[in-house]
Design a protein around this motif. Structure first.
Motif, PDB file in Angstrom:
ATOM      1  N   LEU A 324       0.825  -1.118   0.181  1.00 17.69           N
ATOM      2  CA  LEU A 324       0.167   0.194  -0.217  1.00 17.69           C
ATOM      3  C   LEU A 324       0.962   1.297  -0.194  1.00 17.69           C
ATOM      4  N   TYR A 325       1.920   1.249   0.529  1.00 14.13           N
ATOM      5  CA  TYR A 325       2.949   2.470   0.472  1.00 14.13           C
ATOM      6  C   TYR A 325       4.369   2.270  -0.339  1.00 14.13           C
ATOM      7  N   ASP A 326       4.643   3.976  -1.238  1.00  9.72           N
ATOM      8  CA  ASP A 326       5.409   4.162  -1.709  1.00  9.72           C
ATOM      9  C   ASP A 326       6.879   4.871  -0.793  1.00  9.72           C
ATOM     10  N   ILE A 327       7.696   4.203  -0.937  1.00  7.53           N
ATOM     11  CA  ILE A 327       9.021   4.631  -0.685  1.00  7.53           C
ATOM     12  C   ILE A 327       9.603   5.732  -0.558  1.00  7.53           C
ATOM     13  N   ASP A 328      10.187   6.952  -0.913  1.00  6.34           N
ATOM     14  CA  ASP A 328      10.828   7.910  -1.670  1.00  6.34           C
ATOM     15  C   ASP A 328      11.884   8.170  -0.794  1.00  6.34           C
ATOM     16  N   PHE A 329      12.736   8.469  -0.984  1.00  3.90           N
ATOM     17  CA  PHE A 329      13.704   9.481  -0.517  1.00  3.90           C
ATOM     18  C   PHE A 329      14.208  10.756  -1.037  1.00  3.90           C
ATOM     19  N   LYS A 330      14.234  11.889  -0.332  1.00 12.84           N
ATOM     20  CA  LYS A 330      14.176  12.904  -1.555  1.00 12.84           C
ATOM     21  C   LYS A 330      15.665  14.140  -0.688  1.00 12.84           C
ATOM     22  N   SER A 331      16.575  14.306  -1.659  1.00  6.38           N
ATOM     23  CA  SER A 331      17.966  14.842  -1.055  1.00  6.38           C
ATOM     24  C   SER A 331      18.421  15.961  -2.183  1.00  6.38           C
ATOM     25  N   GLN A 338      17.016   4.833  -8.324  1.00 11.32           N
ATOM     26  CA  GLN A 338      16.578   4.192  -7.598  1.00 11.32           C
ATOM     27  C   GLN A 338      16.407   3.884  -6.426  1.00 11.32           C
ATOM     28  N   THR A 339      16.985   2.581  -5.638  1.00  7.36           N
ATOM     29  CA  THR A 339      17.561   2.582  -4.618  1.00  7.36           C
ATOM     30  C   THR A 339      18.645   2.659  -4.089  1.00  7.36           C
ATOM     31  N   ASN A 340      19.650   2.862  -4.955  1.00  3.23           N
ATOM     32  CA  ASN A 340      20.881   3.445  -4.929  1.00  3.23           C
ATOM     33  C   ASN A 340      21.576   5.349  -4.657  1.00  3.23           C
ATOM     34  N   ILE A 341      22.033   5.234  -3.289  1.00  4.32           N
ATOM     35  CA  ILE A 341      22.047   6.748  -3.204  1.00  4.32           C
ATOM     36  C   ILE A 341      23.521   7.098  -3.202  1.00  4.32           C
ATOM     37  N   TYR A 342      23.712   8.068  -3.533  1.00  2.18           N
ATOM     38  CA  TYR A 342      24.907   8.760  -3.779  1.00  2.18           C
ATOM     39  C   TYR A 342      24.734   9.558  -2.507  1.00  2.18           C
ATOM     40  N   ILE A 343      25.772  10.529  -2.176  1.00  2.00           N
ATOM     41  CA  ILE A 343      25.734  11.661  -1.146  1.00  2.00           C
ATOM     42  C   ILE A 343      27.390  11.865  -0.857  1.00  2.00           C
ATOM     43  N   ASN A 344      27.347  12.794  -1.088  1.00  2.00           N
ATOM     44  CA  ASN A 344      28.136  13.976  -0.405  1.00  2.00           C
ATOM     45  C   ASN A 344      28.142  14.520   0.061  1.00  2.00           C
ATOM     46  N   ILE A 345      28.831  14.634   1.539  1.00  2.00           N
ATOM     47  CA  ILE A 345      28.536  15.204   2.569  1.00  2.00           C
ATOM     48  C   ILE A 345      29.443  16.891   2.467  1.00  2.00           C
ATOM     49  N   GLU A 346      28.616  17.618   2.753  1.00  2.00           N
ATOM     50  CA  GLU A 346      29.518  18.640   2.985  1.00  2.00           C
ATOM     51  C   GLU A 346      29.529  19.566   3.970  1.00  2.00           C
ATOM     52  N   ASN A 347      28.227  19.440   4.355  1.00  2.00           N
ATOM     53  CA  ASN A 347      28.105  20.080   5.872  1.00  2.00           C
ATOM     54  C   ASN A 347      27.674  18.834   6.520  1.00  2.00           C
ATOM     55  N   GLY A 353      18.584  14.140   3.677  1.00  2.00           N
ATOM     56  CA  GLY A 353      17.654  14.085   2.571  1.00  2.00           C
ATOM     57  C   GLY A 353      16.563  13.478   4.277  1.00  2.00           C
ATOM     58  N   TYR A 354      15.050  13.321   3.114  1.00  2.00           N
ATOM     59  CA  TYR A 354      13.898  13.050   3.904  1.00  2.00           C
ATOM     60  C   TYR A 354      13.224  11.687   3.433  1.00  2.00           C
ATOM     61  N   PHE A 355      12.217  11.131   3.558  1.00  2.00           N
ATOM     62  CA  PHE A 355      11.130  10.175   3.316  1.00  2.00           C
ATOM     63  C   PHE A 355      10.002  10.670   3.102  1.00  2.00           C
ATOM     64  N   LEU A 356       9.537  10.529   1.977  1.00  2.00           N
ATOM     65  CA  LEU A 356       8.497  10.333   1.581  1.00  2.00           C
ATOM     66  C   LEU A 356       7.936   9.097   1.617  1.00  2.00           C
ATOM     67  N   ILE A 357       5.981   8.874   2.270  1.00  2.00           N
ATOM     68  CA  ILE A 357       5.644   7.815   2.382  1.00  2.00           C
ATOM     69  C   ILE A 357       3.678   8.653   1.077  1.00  2.00           C
TER      70      ILE A 357
END
Length: 901
Positions: A324-331, A338-347, A353-357
Motif C-alpha cells: 500500500l505504501y510507496d517509499i521515496d527518499f528525497k535529498s 532507484q534504491t542506490n543513493i550517492y551522498i557527498n557530505i559538505e556540512n 535527506g528526508y523520506f516521503l511515504i
C-alpha cells in the motif's frame, strides 16, 4: 505272519513244555539308525546256537514292533525308528520288553529282554508363534495393576528352559517393564505416552541346549489426549500483491491418530477479505473484498474430532500488507538512482535527506506512519521522527572512528538501510524498502565548511598534558599568531599560545564521554574590522580498554592466552575485505581461514610470555582498521602481584573532578619495562566491598570518589595477575585521609577575610589616633593666638542657640559679620499639645533673616525653617552683647556662641 506265529506258539504250548525267563535290562539311545545292533543274543541266551529255532514273539501293539533278530549274527537289531518323545512321553512306553522264543527238542523257552529307551537332546526348543503383539493404553492411570502374558517355548526333550527379555538394542528394559520369568509375565513400570513413543520392540529369548527367540511388540494405544498445535505461536501472512488472490497454508499438527488427529479450521474474528478452508486450513485474501481494520491478527480456531471430547486450540496469524505504501527518499545533496543513493557530505550538521511515504489506496501522504530504520553499520544514522529527516549520528562509534582520523581524509562509507513503515492506526499495513547508501566523506571540507574539529583522547592522560589541536588546513588553527581563547563550560581544559589543549581536571569516561568546546579568535584592535574565526571542538573521551577502540572487528580490547588453550582460540569472523595481520609474522602468524594463531618459532616455548599484536586491516574504510594486543603465557605463574608503592595509609588532597588516587601494582613474573606499557594490562584491580564510597577502574587502578563529603576511606584492595594456569591474588587494606580542595579553598578564603577585617580595624584605630593628635595640636595652636574682634564671631559653625541649648546643624560655617545690624520684631509663643512646636501670630511674622556672612546666598528648606520668639531673641542679644563687651576674657573663646537661624 503275526497270526501264524501266534498259532504256532499256542499249538506248541500244548505239546511242549514252556519256560519264561527274564534277562537283565539293557539301555539304548533313541533315534538309532535302522539295522543298528542293539545287543548280542549269544551273551544273553545260553546254548542259543544249538537251539532248533528262535525268533521274536510278535508284540501286541504295532507301535512296539521296533526290533528284529539277525539270525546270522545272533543279535537284536533296530527294525523301526525309536523316538523317545513319541514312545515315552506320549505313549508312556519308556521300557520296551522284547520276548524271544527259543525252541529246543522238547521245550520252548521264552526270554524277556527289557530295553530302556534313553532320551537324547535331539529336538530344538521352539515357540509356537513368531511374534506377540501387546496393546497398552497410553496414560493409563491404573498401569501398576496390569500385567501381560508372554508366550512359552517348547522342548520335546523336556529339558529345562530359562527365559530373558531385551529391547531391540539388546539393553534390558529398565524403567519400562518388569519381567516375571517364573510366570512369564510382563509388567509395565510407568504409564506411557504414545506421542513420546508409540511402539516398543522387545525380544523374548528361551535358553536350553539351544536358544530361540520371539518378538514382543508393544503398541501404545492412542487416546485423545493431545490438543492441536500450531507450528509457531504466531505466524506471518505476508501479502505483497493486490491484484492476485494471496494464499497462506496454516501448518497445524495433532499427534493423535485417526479421528483424534483429524482437524477442522474456523476464523474466530472474521475480517473482510479473509477466508479459510474448513478441512485443510488454507487462508485466502481477496483485496477487492478487503476493508481497512485496526486488527492485524487473524485468530484461527482448530479442533479435532476425537472422543469422548473434542480438543481445540487457537492459532494467531499476523497480517502484513506491504503493497500500500510507496517509499521515496528525497535529498538536495545526493544522487538517487532507484534504491542506490550517492551522498557527498559538505556540512556534517545538515540533513542527508528526508523520506516521503505515499498511500496508494488513499492517494495521499501517510500521516499516521511510524518509521523504523536499520542500518548495516550500527547506529550511524539519526532519524527525526517528526520531519522524517535523516542525519548522521555523531555519537556513533563507527562515525567517531572515521571523523577523528584525519590521516585518511577522504573515505567512502557503503551500507544498506532498511526502512520499515507501520501504520499506527492500521497496524496490519506495513511496508519495507532497502536502500544502498554510498556516503562520500571529505573530512577537510567538513572541517572548513562546518568549523567542527573532531578529536578523541583517552581518559587516563595526566594533568597539564598537552594535546595539540594545530591543523594546517583550517585558517583558525594553522596560524599561531592568532590569539585563541577557549570556551569550556566545564573548565576541564585550557589552551596555550601553541594551540595545545591542557588538562585542568582528571577525565572519567563514566562521568562525561563527550566534551563540546569552542576555540575562538581573541578580539583585538587589529581584528575589530575582521571576521573572527571560531572552531567547535568535539572531543570523544575513551577508556584505553574500551571496546570502541577495536570495534567492529574484535569483541574485546585485548587477549591473554596460554599455550594450553591456544589451540582452541580463534579470532572473530570478518568480512572478505578485512584481513588479519600479525605484528610478528615470522614468529606468530594468523590462519586466514579460521582465524587461529600459529606458533612458527619453537623458541617461544622456552620463554615465560610473549607480547605481540594483531591488526584488522579494512580495505574499504581504513579508519575502521584496528589493532589488538595479545599476550601468550608459556611459563607457570610463580609470584603474586605486588603494589609498586607499599603504603597502607596516605593523606590525599582531591580536586573537584572526584579523582582520588591511582594505584600502581606489578607482576613480578613479567619484566617491569613491559608493564609500563598499558597494552595488555598485567594487573586487574578490584575493591572487595562494592558498597563503599569509591570506584576503581578495572585495569588502570584509578580511584574515583562517589561522594566528596567523605574525609576518611578504609577499604580492601584486590589485585590479580593474568598468569597461567592459575591467577594469583593479593589483598591489601588501604586507608585514605581525604582533604578536599574545595574545603581548603573555603578555609583560605575565610582566613583572608578575617585578616582583611583585622587590618581595616587597625588602620581605623591608627587614623583615629592620628586625627585626635591633629585636633589636639590644632586646638593648642588656636589658644596661642591672641583673640581680637576680627576672630570673634557671634556664631560658631554647626551650632544654634534655642532656649539656652546649643544644637548642631548642617549649615556651612559662616564667616565673620561685617554688620551687626538686625531688625527685631515682637512675637508670642505658645505650646501645642499635639505638635509641641512654636507658632507666631499671623499679624506679627518675622521676615527672613539674611546675614551677609558670605557672598553666596544660603537657601533654607522649608522643613528646616524656624521662627523665633522675642524671648529667644533677647537671650541671644544679651549673650552676644556680653561676649562683645568682654572680648578680652578667655573663657569664652572656645565656647560656641551660637548661630542665627
Amino acid at each position: 505272519m503275526f497270526r501264524i506265529l501266534c498259532i504256532i506258539f499256542f499249538s506248541v504250548s500244548f505239546n511242549y513244555s514252556q519256560t519264561i525267563k527274564h534277562l537283565n535290562e539293557i539301555s539304548i539311545e533313541e533315534e538309532l539308525s535302522i539295522g543298528s545292533i542293539v545287543t548280542s543274543l549269544i551273551d544273553k541266551i545260553p546254548n542259543l546256537e544249538q537251539s532248533n529255532e528262535y525268533d521274536l514273539v510278535t508284540p501286541l501293539s504295532i507301535d512296539l514292533d521296533l526290533f528284529s533278530i539277525n539270525h546270522s549274527q545272533h543279535c537284536l537289531i533296530i527294525k523301526n525308528r525309536i523316538d523317545y518323545e513319541n514312545l515315552c512321553l506320549k505313549k508312556n512306553h519308556c521300557i520296551i520288553s522284547v520276548s524271544i522264543a527259543v525252541s529246543n527238542d522238547d521245550t520252548i523257552d521264552v526270554y524277556i529282554l527289557p530295553i530302556r529307551i534313553l532320551n537324547k537332546n535331539d529336538n530344538l526348543i521352539k515357540f509356537l508363534v513368531n511374534r506377540t503383539i501387546i496393546e497398552i493404553e497410553e496414560n493409563d492411570e491404573y498401569w501398576f495393576k496390569k500385567n501381560y502374558t508372554l508366550p512359552h517355548a517348547y522342548d520335546d526333550d523336556e529339558d529345562l528352559i530359562t527365559y530373558s527379555i531385551y529391547l531391540q538394542n539388546w539393553n534390558k528394559p529398565y524403567g519400562l517393564f518388569e519381567f516375571d520369568e517364573k510366570n512369564l509375565l510382563l509388567k509395565p513400570l510407568k504409564k506411557f505416552d504414545r506421542e513420546e513413543q508409540n511402539i516398543y520392540l522387545l525380544r523374548l529369548i528361551a535358553h536350553n541346549q539351544n536358544d530361540i527367540s520371539t518378538d514382543i511388540i508393544i503398541l501404545i494405544k492412542d487416546i485423545n489426549d493431545n490438543i492441536p498445535k500450531c507450528q509457531q505461536n504466531q505466524t506471518l501472512f505476508l501479502i505483497t500483491n493486490q491484484s492476485l488472490i494471496s494464499k497462506f497454508l496454516l501448518n497445524v499438527t495433532d499427534y493423535d491418530e485417526g479421528d483424534n488427529g483429524k482437524l477442522e479450521y474456523n476464523i474466530e474474528n472474521s475480517l473482510l477479505g479473509f477466508s479459510i478452508d474448513r478441512y485443510n486450513g488454507e487462508i485466502k485474501f481477496d483485496y477487492k473484498k478487503w476493508i481497512r481494520s485496526n486488527e492485524s491478527i487473524l485468530i484461527i480456531n482448530i479442533s479435532d474430532h476425537g472422543k469422548p471430547l473434542r480438543l481445540s486450540t487457537k492459532c494467531f496469524i499476523e497480517i502484513k500488507l506491504t503493497f500500500l505504501y510507496d517509499i521515496d527518499f528525497k535529498s538536495n545533496i545526493s544522487l538517487i538512482n532507484q534504491t542506490n543513493i550517492y551522498i557527498n557530505i559538505e556540512n556534517i550538521d545538515l540533513s542527508l535527506g528526508y523520506f516521503l511515504i505515499y498511500d496508494k489506496q488513499y492517494n495521499k501522504s501517510c500521516l499516521d506512519c511510524l518509521i523504523n530504520i536499520n542500518s548495516s553499520l550500527n547506529d550511524i544514522f539519526y532519524f527525526n521522527y517528526l520531519t522524517y529527516d535523516l542525519y548522521l549520528n555523531l555519537n556513533s562509534i563507527i562515525l567517531m572512528k572515521i571523523l577523528t582520523n584525519y590521516i585518511h581524509y577522504k573515505e567512502n562509507i557503503s551500507l544498506n538501510i532498511e526502512i520499515n513503515i507501520i501504520n499506527l492506526k492500521y497496524p496490519s499495513i506495513q511496508s519495507t524498502k532497502i536502500y544502498s547508501f554510498i556516503i562520500h566523506l571529505n573530512k577537510l571540507n567538513l572541517l572548513i565548511n562546518s568549523n567542527i574539529f573532531f578529536m578523541k583522547i583517552y581518559d587516563n592522560i595526566l594533568l597539564n598534558e598537552h594535546i595539540s589541536i594545530y591543523n594546517r588546513y583550517h585558517h583558525c588553527l594553522n596560524n599561531q599568531s592568532n590569539q585563541l581563547i577557549l570556551i569550556d563550560p566545564t573548565d576541564t581544559f585550557h589552551i596555550d599560545k601553541k594551540f595545545n589543549l591542557i588538562l585542568n581536571k582528571y577525565l572519567n569516561v563514566k562521568q562525561q564521554n563527550i566534551y563540546y568546546l569552542t576555540v575562538q579568535q581573541k578580539q583585538t584592535n587589529s581584528t575589530n574590522n575582521m571576521n573572527i574565526c571560531s572552531v567547535q571542538l568535539r572531543i570523544y573521551i575513551l577508556s584505553p580498554y574500551s571496546i570502541a577502540n577495536v570495534f567492529p572487528y574484535f569483541t574485546q580490547s585485548f587477549y591473554i592466552l596460554s599455550s594450553k588453550n591456544l589451540s582452541q582460540f580463534s579470532l572473530p569472523l570478518i568480512p572478505s575485505y578485512v584481513k588479519y595481520i600479525s605484528s610478528m609474522p615470522d614468529i606468530i602468524s594468523i590462519d586466514p581461514y579460521n582465524g587461529s594463531i600459529i606458533i612458527r618459532s619453537s623458541l617461544l616455548y622456552s620463554s615465560h610470555y610473549y607480547d605481540f599484536s594483531i591488526k584488522a586491516i579494512d580495505s574499504h574504510i581504513p579508519s575502521l582498521s584496528s589493532s589488538i594486543p595479545i599476550r601468550i603465557f608459556f611459563g607457570m605463574n610463580k609470584y603474586s602481584p605486588r603494589l609498586l608503592i607499599n603504603s597502607t595509609r596516605q593523606s590525599i588532597e582531591i580536586l573537584s573532578s572526584k579523582f582520588l588516587y591511582q594505584i600502581k601494582a606489578y607482576d613480578p613474573d613479567i619484566l617491569l619495562n613491559d608493564q609500563t606499557n598499558l597494552y595488555p594490562p598485567s594487573i586487574e584491580y578490584e575493591i572487595a566491598n562494592k558498597l563503599i564510597n569509591i570506584e576503581i577502574e578495572r585495569f588502570t587502578g584509578r580511584i574515583f570518589l562517589k561522594n566528596l563529603n567523605k574525609t576518611k576511606i578504609n577499604f580492601t584492595l584486590i589485585i590479580k595477575d593474568f598468569g597461567q594456569p592459575n591467577r594469583l591474588i593479593t589483598q591489601q587494606t588501604l586507608i585514605f585521609d581525604i582533604k578536599s580542595n574545595e574545603n581548603i579553598s573555603i578555609k583560605v578564603f575565610l582566613i583572608s577575610i578575617l585578616l582583611i577585617i583585622i587590618i581595616v580595624i587597625l588602620l581605623s584605630i591608627l587614623i583615629l589616633i592620628i586625627n585626635n593628635c591633629w585636633i589636639n595640636h590644632k586646638k593648642k595652636f588656636k589658644i596661642q593666638k591672641k583673640p581680637t574682634w576680627q576672630n570673634i564671631s557671634p556664631t560658631t559653625p554647626d551650632t544654634c542657640l534655642i532656649d539656652n541649648e546649643y544644637m548642631t546643624t548642617t549649615i556651612t560655617p559662616l564667616p565673620r559679620v561685617s554688620s551687626r545690624e538686625q531688625r527685631i520684631y515682637p512675637a508670642y509663643s505658645y505650646v501645642n499639645d499635639y505638635q509641641h512646636q512654636r507658632r507666631i501670630f499671623s499679624h506679627s511674622s518675622l521676615d527672613k533673616i539674611n546675614f551677609q556672612y558670605s557672598s553666596e546666598k544660603i537657601s533654607f528648606k522649608q522643613n528646616y525653617q524656624q521662627r523665633l520668639s522675642m524671648t529667644d531673641i533677647n537671650k541671644y542679644l544679651e549673650r552676644f552683647e556680653k561676649l562683645y563687651n568682654d572680648s578680652s576674657s578667655q573663657q569664652y573663646l572656645h565656647q560656641p556662641i551660637g548661630s542665627v537661624v
